[in-house]
Motif scaffolding. Sequence first.
Motif, PDB file in Angstrom:
ATOM      1  N   GLY A  32       0.779  -1.228   0.000  1.00  0.00           N
ATOM      2  CA  GLY A  32       0.000   0.000   0.000  1.00  0.00           C
ATOM      3  C   GLY A  32       0.810   1.276   0.000  1.00  0.00           C
ATOM      4  O   GLY A  32       0.287   2.356   0.280  1.00  0.00           O
ATOM      5  N   ASN A 282       2.316   4.502   3.903  1.00  0.00           N
ATOM      6  CA  ASN A 282       1.203   3.702   3.400  1.00  0.00           C
ATOM      7  C   ASN A 282      -0.013   4.610   3.217  1.00  0.00           C
ATOM      8  O   ASN A 282      -0.329   5.409   4.088  1.00  0.00           O
ATOM      9  CB  ASN A 282       0.902   2.582   4.401  1.00  0.00           C
ATOM     10  CG  ASN A 282      -0.367   1.824   4.061  1.00  0.00           C
ATOM     11  OD1 ASN A 282      -1.464   2.359   4.139  1.00  0.00           O
ATOM     12  ND2 ASN A 282      -0.221   0.565   3.690  1.00  0.00           N
ATOM     13  N   TYR A 283      -0.656   4.489   2.083  1.00  0.00           N
ATOM     14  CA  TYR A 283      -1.822   5.326   1.791  1.00  0.00           C
ATOM     15  C   TYR A 283      -3.110   4.529   1.783  1.00  0.00           C
ATOM     16  O   TYR A 283      -4.141   5.023   1.416  1.00  0.00           O
ATOM     17  CB  TYR A 283      -1.659   5.992   0.426  1.00  0.00           C
ATOM     18  CG  TYR A 283      -0.591   7.048   0.379  1.00  0.00           C
ATOM     19  CD1 TYR A 283      -0.900   8.377   0.667  1.00  0.00           C
ATOM     20  CD2 TYR A 283       0.726   6.727   0.066  1.00  0.00           C
ATOM     21  CE1 TYR A 283       0.079   9.362   0.625  1.00  0.00           C
ATOM     22  CE2 TYR A 283       1.704   7.702   0.019  1.00  0.00           C
ATOM     23  CZ  TYR A 283       1.381   9.017   0.300  1.00  0.00           C
ATOM     24  OH  TYR A 283       2.347   9.976   0.263  1.00  0.00           O
ATOM     25  N   ARG A 284      -3.023   3.268   2.084  1.00  0.00           N
ATOM     26  CA  ARG A 284      -4.190   2.418   1.891  1.00  0.00           C
ATOM     27  C   ARG A 284      -5.009   2.212   3.154  1.00  0.00           C
ATOM     28  O   ARG A 284      -6.213   2.375   3.151  1.00  0.00           O
ATOM     29  CB  ARG A 284      -3.750   1.058   1.346  1.00  0.00           C
ATOM     30  CG  ARG A 284      -4.904   0.091   1.162  1.00  0.00           C
ATOM     31  CD  ARG A 284      -4.432  -1.254   0.633  1.00  0.00           C
ATOM     32  NE  ARG A 284      -3.909  -1.135  -0.713  1.00  0.00           N
ATOM     33  CZ  ARG A 284      -2.917  -1.876  -1.198  1.00  0.00           C
ATOM     34  NH1 ARG A 284      -2.342  -2.780  -0.430  1.00  0.00           N
ATOM     35  NH2 ARG A 284      -2.497  -1.726  -2.431  1.00  0.00           N
ATOM     36  N   SER A 285      -4.320   1.822   4.240  1.00  0.00           N
ATOM     37  CA  SER A 285      -5.056   1.286   5.385  1.00  0.00           C
ATOM     38  C   SER A 285      -5.060   2.231   6.574  1.00  0.00           C
ATOM     39  O   SER A 285      -4.203   3.107   6.700  1.00  0.00           O
ATOM     40  CB  SER A 285      -4.419  -0.039   5.814  1.00  0.00           C
ATOM     41  OG  SER A 285      -4.228  -0.885   4.716  1.00  0.00           O
ATOM     42  N   THR A 310       1.500   5.526   8.516  1.00  0.00           N
ATOM     43  CA  THR A 310       0.412   6.178   7.788  1.00  0.00           C
ATOM     44  C   THR A 310       0.032   7.480   8.472  1.00  0.00           C
ATOM     45  O   THR A 310       0.195   7.632   9.679  1.00  0.00           O
ATOM     46  CB  THR A 310      -0.835   5.288   7.690  1.00  0.00           C
ATOM     47  OG1 THR A 310      -1.881   6.031   7.073  1.00  0.00           O
ATOM     48  CG2 THR A 310      -1.318   4.819   9.045  1.00  0.00           C
ATOM     49  N   GLU A 572      -7.063  -3.837  -3.476  1.00  0.00           N
ATOM     50  CA  GLU A 572      -7.473  -3.211  -2.224  1.00  0.00           C
ATOM     51  C   GLU A 572      -8.984  -3.062  -2.178  1.00  0.00           C
ATOM     52  O   GLU A 572      -9.634  -2.916  -3.205  1.00  0.00           O
ATOM     53  CB  GLU A 572      -6.786  -1.848  -2.039  1.00  0.00           C
ATOM     54  CG  GLU A 572      -7.096  -0.835  -3.130  1.00  0.00           C
ATOM     55  CD  GLU A 572      -6.243   0.434  -3.031  1.00  0.00           C
ATOM     56  OE1 GLU A 572      -5.175   0.415  -2.393  1.00  0.00           O
ATOM     57  OE2 GLU A 572      -6.661   1.450  -3.601  1.00  0.00           O
ATOM     58  N   LYS A 574     -12.371  -1.585   0.514  1.00  0.00           N
ATOM     59  CA  LYS A 574     -12.683  -0.823   1.728  1.00  0.00           C
ATOM     60  C   LYS A 574     -12.986  -1.753   2.895  1.00  0.00           C
ATOM     61  O   LYS A 574     -12.599  -1.508   4.022  1.00  0.00           O
ATOM     62  CB  LYS A 574     -13.882   0.086   1.459  1.00  0.00           C
ATOM     63  CG  LYS A 574     -13.505   1.260   0.575  1.00  0.00           C
ATOM     64  CD  LYS A 574     -14.636   2.248   0.441  1.00  0.00           C
ATOM     65  CE  LYS A 574     -14.178   3.388  -0.452  1.00  0.00           C
ATOM     66  NZ  LYS A 574     -15.298   3.952  -1.202  1.00  0.00           N
ATOM     67  N   THR A 610      -3.340  -6.469   4.616  1.00  0.00           N
ATOM     68  CA  THR A 610      -3.062  -5.165   4.006  1.00  0.00           C
ATOM     69  C   THR A 610      -3.901  -4.885   2.758  1.00  0.00           C
ATOM     70  O   THR A 610      -3.697  -3.878   2.098  1.00  0.00           O
ATOM     71  CB  THR A 610      -1.561  -5.028   3.646  1.00  0.00           C
ATOM     72  OG1 THR A 610      -1.176  -6.155   2.842  1.00  0.00           O
ATOM     73  CG2 THR A 610      -0.707  -4.967   4.887  1.00  0.00           C
ATOM     74  N   ARG A 611      -4.840  -5.785   2.435  1.00  0.00           N
ATOM     75  CA  ARG A 611      -5.775  -5.462   1.352  1.00  0.00           C
ATOM     76  C   ARG A 611      -6.827  -4.485   1.846  1.00  0.00           C
ATOM     77  O   ARG A 611      -7.531  -3.859   1.079  1.00  0.00           O
ATOM     78  CB  ARG A 611      -6.501  -6.727   0.833  1.00  0.00           C
ATOM     79  CG  ARG A 611      -5.653  -7.796   0.171  1.00  0.00           C
ATOM     80  CD  ARG A 611      -4.709  -7.281  -0.848  1.00  0.00           C
ATOM     81  NE  ARG A 611      -3.410  -7.028  -0.245  1.00  0.00           N
ATOM     82  CZ  ARG A 611      -2.475  -6.231  -0.789  1.00  0.00           C
ATOM     83  NH1 ARG A 611      -2.712  -5.605  -1.911  1.00  0.00           N
ATOM     84  NH2 ARG A 611      -1.316  -6.041  -0.198  1.00  0.00           N
ATOM     85  N   MET A 613      -8.720  -1.375   3.431  1.00  0.00           N
ATOM     86  CA  MET A 613      -8.524   0.059   3.544  1.00  0.00           C
ATOM     87  C   MET A 613      -9.130   0.587   4.848  1.00  0.00           C
ATOM     88  O   MET A 613      -8.450   1.200   5.644  1.00  0.00           O
ATOM     89  CB  MET A 613      -9.157   0.768   2.346  1.00  0.00           C
ATOM     90  CG  MET A 613      -8.576   0.290   1.025  1.00  0.00           C
ATOM     91  SD  MET A 613      -9.550   0.749  -0.410  1.00  0.00           S
ATOM     92  CE  MET A 613      -9.009   2.432  -0.668  1.00  0.00           C
TER      93      MET A 613
END
Length: 726
Positions: A32, A282-285, A310, A572, A574, A610-611, A613
Amino acid sequence: MDVTSIIDSLNDAQRAAVTAPSQPMLVLAGAGSGKTRVLVHRIAWQIQVLGVPAHSILAVTFTNKAAKEMRGRIEELLNISAQPLWIGTFHGIAHRLLRRHAKQAKLPETFQVMDSSDQLRVIKRLLASLNLDEAKWPAKQMLWYINAQKDEGVRARHIADSGDMLQRQMVTIYRAYEELCDRSGLVDFAELLLRAHELLRDNEDVLAFYQQRFRQVHVDEFQDTNTIQYAWLRLLTQGKDNIFVVGDDDQSIYGWRGAKIENIYSFQKHYPNHQVIKLEQNYRSTGNILKAANKVIANNDGRMGKELWTESGDGEPIALYAAFNEQDEAHFVVERIRSWVNDGGMRSDVAILYRSNAQSRQFEEKLMTTGTPYRVYGGLRFFERAEIKNALAYLRLTSNRHDDASFERVINTPTRGIGAKTLDEIRNIARDRAVSLWTAAIALLTQGGMSARAGNALDAFLILIKQLDTDTVGLELFEKVQLVVEKSQLIELYKKDKADKGEEKVENLEELVNAARLFDKASVQMVDENDANLSELDMFLANAALEAGDMQGDDFDDCVQLMTLHSAKGLEFKLVFLVGVEEGLFPSQQSVDDVGRLEEERRLCYVGMTRAMQHLYITYAESRRLYGRESYPRPSRFLREIPAEHMQEVRLRASVSRPATVVKPRSGSIQMPSRYKLGQRVSHVKFGEGVVLQLEGEGAQERIQINFKQVGIKWLIVSMAQLDVL
Ligand code: ATP
Ligand code: MG
């Protein structure tokens, strides 16, 4: 689109990677952190700013879904069609090369791609024809052996005789398999890669052409490349600086299939003037998800080591649900999805991730009964269903008579009185004369000596295939498919089959006709101007083998996504449900005694977590029926590696949640006070009045044993039983 907008949405490290001058680059970073984003933006940068023609860009990734997304993202960024770009999976690109250069690759123009179940069938038949006992020579094991050799670039002729009998026999089988595939024009998945490598290695002009054509070569998920894939990349970029790879050692999950994490080290050696860029944000989670994943992966040894951070807040803790059994697990998940959708969430933002394909069924059933659209990636994919494969086999035979796997598949499907004896005779002739089954069948008929009945039956089959071929000339693709499923009498066969889901099979065949109708040649990743000479039918068939599963539903449908952890790589969502997190299932039984494999399972867990969000649910069941066996698994060791502060147990009935306790051994977990007491008198809608004898479990698992006046002793689940205290 101006220059700055391609890079202004990037952080400094990402921007440096995107705009770096041509030189071998390795972006090494955790989940991510924007690796794929960087790769996509770098491609856009080259086209837009450096003026690199789109057709000289090559980008390789791991799954068809990821390739599609990449294409979409580039189109969005540049507002152009990404059609001229070569974007695809290693297999897809290899296939495209082999189609274009079949002759130089020493393949017939009409070669067919086999998936792994076709391959297994061919091997089984081969073993039988060599008079080898399958008990001693399991076909599956031979398949693994052959594929492993191919992944390493090793042909049967390369294997030196060590004098070992076992090895000698395996090599003999491998060689016979190679001969059979060559004769039938069959190419398995591992062969696609190996052939594509040999094509470049052995044909100077072809290699020179592609070295020149591809001004930039990009690879996503580099940590999962195998020996032959990496060798292929090296050939393409030999003596040049134009290779850009991104990857994460913590997400290497295909070691069991020959992926070489060492390629990351080799890269640094083979391309001495390379540059390494690390990304750490990390920008995802949310914070909770990310910190928990960091903690889990920290238990592995020998990592290159990196810690992600993050800026987004902690978010909710990870929700842990201990299900009573696998049905309760599915029920819980589907209920949560329902409330997500009721609250305005998109179904396509939801993923159910599992370790093994067999787990999907429970969820599918619950989703179906609640009318929730869903889509399964992998598993028993559409194109892998027996009825579909039968239809495809007929189609293949009309296109290539020498496709032995297809011949074998349908010679007596539907039954037409061709027995095992006839088939054996055909096989023997084929083996003795080194010809295809088709040719052997004709020889058998001409040489005579068959019973009239058997002879007629065989003759009828050969005539049918030839007839199908002539009847379909000039038809549209879908008309061809339609005609073949009808005239082959497959439809009729399944219509009669009331017991074994015949109706569903008929529907699937109809869906195949539909898929052919919608089949858009231009949208297939491997097609470009030079492939025009390939017939549409061949394209369709190749696509069926390569992109199995992608025809199930429209990509734009809003449906819940079901897939294995392996196929979730790079994606990814939500809302993520990580299900079946139990010892023996995840980590899998085979891995628990092997440190290397256990670490790979842990990386898989890291990939799964880590998939997510925004929301991550982890579930496990206290009892599970899988593969027809009932078991009482313990919660996965990976759960113990998640610090309690990042996780909360879901309590269905209680109004407050509390920190997770399941991470302790079950006997040590805190017993929540129950609403019920031993000896209490209760009443049940159906069973009437009774006395409480025992209480067990807690939360959704709380079970109660009651002695009912009318029906005797019963165990009930408290949360479902609707008891009244008297
Ligand atoms: P994985 O290891 O799982 O493949 P990755 O490193 O490839 O992950 P991406 O999928 O590229 O990560 O990015 C993760 C998410 O973060 C995406 O939604 C992406 O759009 C977003 N993202 C990445 N970088 C930035 C940024 N600089 N600003 C805003 N969003 C970003
Ligand atoms: Mg990625």
